[in-house]
Design a protein around this motif. Structure first.
Motif, PDB file in Angstrom:
ATOM      1  N   UNK A   1      53.698  56.087  34.804  1.00  0.00           N
ATOM      2  CA  UNK A   1      52.627  56.791  35.501  1.00  0.00           C
ATOM      3  C   UNK A   1      53.099  56.938  36.944  1.00  0.00           C
ATOM      4  N   UNK A   2      53.684  58.081  37.272  1.00  0.00           N
ATOM      5  CA  UNK A   2      54.385  58.193  38.555  1.00  0.00           C
ATOM      6  C   UNK A   2      53.503  58.469  39.769  1.00  0.00           C
ATOM      7  N   UNK A   3      52.245  58.798  39.542  1.00  0.00           N
ATOM      8  CA  UNK A   3      51.415  59.253  40.653  1.00  0.00           C
ATOM      9  C   UNK A   3      50.330  58.238  41.025  1.00  0.00           C
ATOM     10  N   UNK A   4      49.891  58.346  42.284  1.00  0.00           N
ATOM     11  CA  UNK A   4      48.821  57.505  42.809  1.00  0.00           C
ATOM     12  C   UNK A   4      47.934  58.362  43.702  1.00  0.00           C
ATOM     13  N   UNK A   5      46.618  58.294  43.486  1.00  0.00           N
ATOM     14  CA  UNK A   5      45.679  59.009  44.362  1.00  0.00           C
ATOM     15  C   UNK A   5      45.755  58.408  45.758  1.00  0.00           C
ATOM     16  N   UNK A   6      45.679  59.256  46.771  1.00  0.00           N
ATOM     17  CA  UNK A   6      45.896  58.795  48.142  1.00  0.00           C
ATOM     18  C   UNK A   6      44.670  58.195  48.830  1.00  0.00           C
ATOM     19  N   UNK A   7      43.594  58.026  48.096  1.00  0.00           N
ATOM     20  CA  UNK A   7      42.401  57.368  48.655  1.00  0.00           C
ATOM     21  C   UNK A   7      42.049  56.165  47.785  1.00  0.00           C
ATOM     22  N   UNK A   8      41.626  55.111  48.449  1.00  0.00           N
ATOM     23  CA  UNK A   8      41.218  53.908  47.745  1.00  0.00           C
ATOM     24  C   UNK A   8      39.749  54.008  47.355  1.00  0.00           C
ATOM     25  N   UNK A   9      39.372  53.318  46.288  1.00  0.00           N
ATOM     26  CA  UNK A   9      37.970  53.270  45.870  1.00  0.00           C
ATOM     27  C   UNK A   9      37.427  51.873  46.124  1.00  0.00           C
ATOM     28  N   UNK A  10      36.129  51.750  46.061  1.00  0.00           N
ATOM     29  CA  UNK A  10      35.491  50.445  46.240  1.00  0.00           C
ATOM     30  C   UNK A  10      35.767  49.607  44.994  1.00  0.00           C
ATOM     31  N   UNK A  11      36.172  48.348  45.147  1.00  0.00           N
ATOM     32  CA  UNK A  11      36.456  47.529  43.966  1.00  0.00           C
ATOM     33  C   UNK A  11      35.199  47.217  43.167  1.00  0.00           C
ATOM     34  N   UNK A  12      35.386  47.061  41.869  1.00  0.00           N
ATOM     35  CA  UNK A  12      34.236  46.784  41.005  1.00  0.00           C
ATOM     36  C   UNK A  12      33.582  45.453  41.353  1.00  0.00           C
ATOM     37  N   UNK A  13      34.313  44.554  41.984  1.00  0.00           N
ATOM     38  CA  UNK A  13      33.735  43.250  42.331  1.00  0.00           C
ATOM     39  C   UNK A  13      32.664  43.359  43.400  1.00  0.00           C
ATOM     40  N   UNK A  14      32.566  44.498  44.082  1.00  0.00           N
ATOM     41  CA  UNK A  14      31.556  44.635  45.126  1.00  0.00           C
ATOM     42  C   UNK A  14      30.262  45.253  44.608  1.00  0.00           C
ATOM     43  N   UNK A  15      30.267  45.671  43.348  1.00  0.00           N
ATOM     44  CA  UNK A  15      29.068  46.277  42.786  1.00  0.00           C
ATOM     45  C   UNK A  15      28.015  45.223  42.485  1.00  0.00           C
ATOM     46  N   UNK A  16      26.798  45.660  42.329  1.00  0.00           N
ATOM     47  CA  UNK A  16      25.708  44.742  42.002  1.00  0.00           C
ATOM     48  C   UNK A  16      25.829  44.319  40.542  1.00  0.00           C
ATOM     49  N   UNK A  17      26.450  43.210  40.319  1.00  0.00           N
ATOM     50  CA  UNK A  17      26.663  42.688  38.981  1.00  0.00           C
ATOM     51  C   UNK A  17      26.654  41.172  39.094  1.00  0.00           C
ATOM     52  N   UNK A  18      25.584  40.534  38.674  1.00  0.00           N
ATOM     53  CA  UNK A  18      25.437  39.100  38.886  1.00  0.00           C
ATOM     54  C   UNK A  18      26.519  38.299  38.171  1.00  0.00           C
ATOM     55  N   UNK A  19      26.914  38.714  36.982  1.00  0.00           N
ATOM     56  CA  UNK A  19      27.957  37.994  36.238  1.00  0.00           C
ATOM     57  C   UNK A  19      29.291  38.082  36.984  1.00  0.00           C
ATOM     58  N   UNK A  20      29.590  39.262  37.475  1.00  0.00           N
ATOM     59  CA  UNK A  20      30.823  39.456  38.220  1.00  0.00           C
ATOM     60  C   UNK A  20      30.801  38.679  39.538  1.00  0.00           C
ATOM     61  N   UNK A  21      29.667  38.678  40.212  1.00  0.00           N
ATOM     62  CA  UNK A  21      29.551  37.947  41.472  1.00  0.00           C
ATOM     63  C   UNK A  21      29.829  36.459  41.265  1.00  0.00           C
ATOM     64  N   UNK A  22      29.355  35.900  40.159  1.00  0.00           N
ATOM     65  CA  UNK A  22      29.606  34.486  39.872  1.00  0.00           C
ATOM     66  C   UNK A  22      31.091  34.230  39.684  1.00  0.00           C
ATOM     67  N   UNK A  23      31.776  35.130  38.971  1.00  0.00           N
ATOM     68  CA  UNK A  23      33.208  34.980  38.763  1.00  0.00           C
ATOM     69  C   UNK A  23      33.959  35.113  40.092  1.00  0.00           C
ATOM     70  N   UNK A  24      33.564  36.067  40.921  1.00  0.00           N
ATOM     71  CA  UNK A  24      34.232  36.250  42.203  1.00  0.00           C
ATOM     72  C   UNK A  24      34.024  35.030  43.095  1.00  0.00           C
ATOM     73  N   UNK A  25      32.860  34.433  43.020  1.00  0.00           N
ATOM     74  CA  UNK A  25      32.572  33.235  43.814  1.00  0.00           C
ATOM     75  C   UNK A  25      33.519  32.096  43.429  1.00  0.00           C
ATOM     76  N   UNK A  26      33.918  32.054  42.156  1.00  0.00           N
ATOM     77  CA  UNK A  26      34.853  31.020  41.712  1.00  0.00           C
ATOM     78  C   UNK A  26      36.224  31.199  42.366  1.00  0.00           C
ATOM     79  N   UNK A  27      36.647  32.440  42.548  1.00  0.00           N
ATOM     80  CA  UNK A  27      37.951  32.704  43.147  1.00  0.00           C
ATOM     81  C   UNK A  27      37.896  32.856  44.661  1.00  0.00           C
ATOM     82  N   UNK A  28      36.771  33.280  45.180  1.00  0.00           N
ATOM     83  CA  UNK A  28      36.604  33.502  46.614  1.00  0.00           C
ATOM     84  C   UNK A  28      35.370  32.743  47.104  1.00  0.00           C
ATOM     85  N   UNK A  29      35.358  31.423  47.041  1.00  0.00           N
ATOM     86  CA  UNK A  29      34.152  30.677  47.399  1.00  0.00           C
ATOM     87  C   UNK A  29      33.723  30.928  48.849  1.00  0.00           C
TER      88      UNK A  29
END
Length: 195
Positions: free
Chosen positions: A58-86
């Motif tokens: 996959x040789x190409x990359x879009x030149x703009x970054x997107x917001x990571x899914x970890x920043x979305x309102x998702x309580x399950x994901x937030x708990x997992x992120x808290x484990x790695x980024x207390x």
């Protein structure tokens, strides 16, 4: 005199309790553009081997970054992120705000050729019955069958020894957590049930 002394003590006690109740100021993000490019290039260096083995470059990359899914309102994901980024959730959000408008510099990106995210956006038609098929048709007319990646803003822990990033392409995506241990970085492709 006694009521005046009591009143002064009460005011002093109230003022001290108010000062303690105020939240501590949050340090501004200390990630730099160098950190951003390091993270993106590390991800694609890691993916080079698996792309070669699969025979699916996959040789190409879009030149703009997107917001990571970890920043979305998702309580399950937030708990997992808290484990790695207390205690770093506010720091992660601040990084997203800091870098949300960064347009990638082609001189800083290794392994991939940048495509204009604005141009890619023009290939989309929100009114199309099958928007993904419509986009893919427009994309392939210009770039052929070779796909592109779009990556999220890599978000770092305060100590910069851990970062999270999403790597997406048409119809699929994956999340990575990179951890530095004894000066060496190792990436963990996080399966959907983790993130």
């Amino acid at each position: 005199m006694k009521p005046v002394f009591s009143l002064c003590c009460l005011i002093l006690l109230f003022a001290c309790s108010q000062k303690e109740a105020q939240p501590k100021p949050i340090a501004s993000p200390t990630t730099t553009e160098t950190d951003i490019y390091f993270a993106i290039n590390l991800v694609f260096e890691t993916l080079q081997e698996s792309e070669a083995l699969e025979g699916n470059p996959t040789p190409y990359l879009a030149d703009r970054l997107v917001i990571p899914s970890c920043s979305e309102e998702n309580s399950r994901l937030k708990k997992k992120m808290e484990a790695y980024f207390p205690g770093d959730s506010v720091f992660l959000i601040a990084q997203c705000k800091q870098w949300r408008n960064l347009k990638l510099d082609p001189q800083q990106i290794k392994y991939k050729k940048l495509l204009s995210a604005d141009e890619l956006a023009k290939m989309r038609d929100a009114k199309a019955t099958d928007r993904q098929a419509h986009f893919l048709d427009n994309y392939q007319k210009k770039y052929g069958k070779l796909l592109f990646y779009q990556v999220s803003i890599p978000v770092f822990a305060h100590d910069k020894k851990t970062f999270y990033i999403d790597v997406n392409t048409i119809g699929s995506g994956q999340s990575f957590l990179f951890i530095q241990n004894k000066g060496k970085w190792s990436g963990v492709n996080t399966p959907p049930e983790i993130f």
